[in-house]
Design an enzyme around this catalytic site. Structure first.
Site, PDB file in Angstrom:
ATOM      1  CB  THR A 138      18.658  66.874  34.183  1.00 25.23           C
ATOM      2  OG1 THR A 138      19.619  67.604  34.882  1.00 25.23           O
ATOM      3  CG2 THR A 138      18.954  65.763  34.137  1.00 25.23           C
ATOM      4  CG  ASN A 142      24.851  71.602  35.560  1.00 24.24           C
ATOM      5  OD1 ASN A 142      23.951  71.250  36.225  1.00 24.24           O
ATOM      6  ND2 ASN A 142      25.577  72.573  35.942  1.00 24.24           N
TER       7      ASN A 142
HETATM    8  N1  GLY Z   1      23.628  68.273  36.502  1.00 27.49           N
HETATM    9  C1  GLY Z   1      22.341  67.619  37.164  1.00 27.49           C
HETATM   10  C2  GLY Z   1      22.874  66.484  37.817  1.00 27.49           C
HETATM   11  O1  GLY Z   1      23.940  65.887  37.630  1.00 27.49           O
HETATM   12  O2  GLY Z   1      22.323  66.150  39.072  1.00 27.49           O
END
Ligand code: GLY
Length: 555
Positions: free
Chosen positions: A365, A385
């Site tokens: 992220t 992700n």
């Molecule tokens: N995919 C990372 C989050 O939403 O925390």
């Protein structure tokens, strides 16, 4: 006479208060120099923090494709100086209507990890394009076209991906190689590229132009949407044109609470971050942390983490569908009860606090923080992700699809990629947004303001907590983003730490209290923070030294 003197006194103070109401300069901290510069380009053209946020967000989509992008989602936390409006623009991905939890299981009814993280089935309906349009229209000053121009230029002219991007391509090479679109973009000649390779992405430039010219509909309707639906189907997924046409950002009221005389403004569900942060800081508010030694303090912080992470998996999900006890979980009274259950010298075994574990969100992220010359604030965390998301690029689009479906608890009671199980509140259902850890946050006090956030999967929330605690201890943004980190998430019942986060004596003392420690070799996170001291007028920024291209600038 006395009244006149009082008036003159107030008048003498006024210029000073006016000066303090706006910094006059701006600060931007992001994971990439080219993205930080894109933000300043847009500010120089007359834009505000929200135009700059659109520019930085889109530029990161180009130069950090492993972390976030047009095929992913985002949370934009906004504070508008002129009227004090604070809102979270929720551009989290949604599960397509055809979502069927059974599709992620193998012939034995076990979770098939390959399906939830790789290929078309792993991808939710993207929210990032909708966020760019929404934020520009509702909060910006400039046309979207102008704010997207730096990103379009970067995609068309090309840039040299940094060592972190190249390393991530190496890590995901086998999965990228399965998809023709992804390998054409990231594996030139079928190999992981070396330093100095220039990535030109004219398809992404055209996609961004389409959004710049046609707005929301350019992406979510018409020919482009048809191309996406066909491409996802080919990659094993099942999106429909209706899924794309139905996508909309949600404006959500942030989680707001007080900590040591400051207002903390942070992400509500579908993030679990704000609620967990409130729970932890509410618990810690009952202690004078400054009087404790490092071991005593770490013990209490870990006990707060343990309790907040237990709750987050049990109760939290998409607020459009799931009823959650948000007021209770964030209440100081509830925290007082949790605090009373903490032994000052002994670790509480997690198995004495029954509950569930949330899925651990992917770590690739990105987060950026902005304060503009007028005192507008933007904290934005965005993601695909895992590195390069689902590793699918629909030909002609130029961006990877997310693999955010893995952030759902795909099989109740079954562990996800990280060996953790989740509860029904976050089960995969058509139209639902998966639970996130992304925690863009403002801390606003009488004299100082902090804008903070980080990537790091389920560790995001504890990293933001540690950053805020360090800021209250007096650390500057650069210091607080560079500090060594530790983390506890209820299960596994272990304090994980970065290398050398504790001295051998501190480790021994924590173990004597009943804590189990596990030190890793890899650094965590890529925090980007800025702060503003209204008393001195000073703006500062810090970009995590763990990231090679992170850049914080004040101008
Ligand atoms: N995919 C990372 C989050 O939403 O925390």
């Amino acid at each position: 006479m006395i009244r006149l003197r009082a008036l003159l006194f107030v008048a003498a103070l006024l210029p000073c208060s006016f000066a303090a109401a706006a910094p006059g300069k701006a600060a931007i901290a992001s994971a990439h120099k080219l993205a930080t510069e894109a933000g300043f380009d847009v500010l120089a053209a007359g834009g505000n923090a929200f135009d700059a946020a659109v520019a930085v967000s889109a530029a990161l989509s180009v130069v950090e494709p492993q972390s976030s992008g047009i095929g992913g989602g985002a949370f934009f936390l906004v504070h508008r100086a002129k009227d004090g409006k604070q809102v979270l623009v929720d551009a989290r991905e949604t599960a397509p209507a055809a979502t069927d939890a059974k599709a992620y299981l193998d012939a034995n009814g076990e979770l098939d990890r390959d399906k939830s993280v790789n290929g078309g089935l792993a991808a939710g309906i993207p929210g990032e394009p909708a966020a760019l349009v929404w934020v520009a229209q509702h909060y910006g000053r400039l046309p979207l076209k102008q704010s997207l121009a730096p990103a379009i230029r970067l995609a068309r002219d090309g840039f040299a991906p940094d060592a972190r991007s190249l390393m991530r391509i190496g890590q995901r090479k086998d999965v990228i190689a399965r998809d023709a679109g992804a390998s054409a973009l990231f594996l030139p000649g079928g190999e992981v590229p070396g330093a100095g390779w220039v990535l030109k992405n004219p398809d992404l430039a055209r996609t961004l132009e389409l959004i710049a010219e046609r707005g929301h509909k350019g992406f979510y309707e018409g020919e482009f949407a048809e191309k996406l639906v066909a491409g996802v189907k080919k990659a094993g997924g099942n999106w429909s044109r209706e899924d794309l046409a139905a996508y909309a950002v949600r404006e959500r009221e942030p989680i707001v609470f007080q900590y040591r005389g400051h207002k903390v403004v942070t992400a509500p569900p579908p993030s679990s971050g704000g609620i967990a942060l409130a729970e932890m800081l509410n618990i810690l508010q009952g202690y004078d942390l400054t009087r404790l030694d490092r071991v005593e303090r770490t013990h209490l912080v870990v006990e707060a983490m343990r309790r907040a992470y237990r709750d987050r998996a049990e109760y939290l999900g998409d607020p459009d569908f799931v009823k959650m006890p948000v007021a209770e979980l964030t209440s100081p009274l509830y925290a007082a009860g949790l605090r009373a259950s903490i032994h000052p010298k002994k670790a509480t075994p997690s198995d004495s606090l029954p509950g569930y574990m949330a899925p651990v969100q992917g770590t690739d992220t990105t987060h950026f923080s902005i304060i503009d010359a007028d005192g507008n604030l933007a904290a934005v965390t965005q993601t695909v992700n895992l590195p390069f998301g689902a590793a699918v690029v629909v030909p002609g689009t130029g961006f990877v699809l997310n693999n955010e479906m893995d952030d759902f608890a795909l099989k109740a009671g079954a562990p996800n990629a990280y060996g953790l199980v989740g509860a029904d509140a976050n089960a995969p259902r058509p139209g639902h947004r998966p639970l996130s850890s992304m925690t863009p946050t403002f801390v606003i006090g009488p004299e100082r303001t902090l804008v903070i956030g980080t990537p790091g999967g389920s560790r995001i929330i504890t990293m933001v907590l540690e950053g805020i605690l360090a800021w209250f201890d007096g650390d500057a943004p650069q210091q607080l983003v560079d500090n060594k980190r530790f983390h506890h998430q209820y299960l596994p019942d272990v304090i994980s730490t970065e290398k050398d986060a504790f001295t051998p004596a501190e480790r021994k003392a924590l173990q004597a209290m009943g804590h189990v420690l596990s030190e890793g070799e890899q650094p965590w996170g890529f925090m980007n923070a800025v702060d503003w001291n209204r008393k001195t007028g000073e703006l500062r920024g810090g970009s995590d030294s763990r990231g090679v291209s992170g850049t914080a600038l004040v101008r």
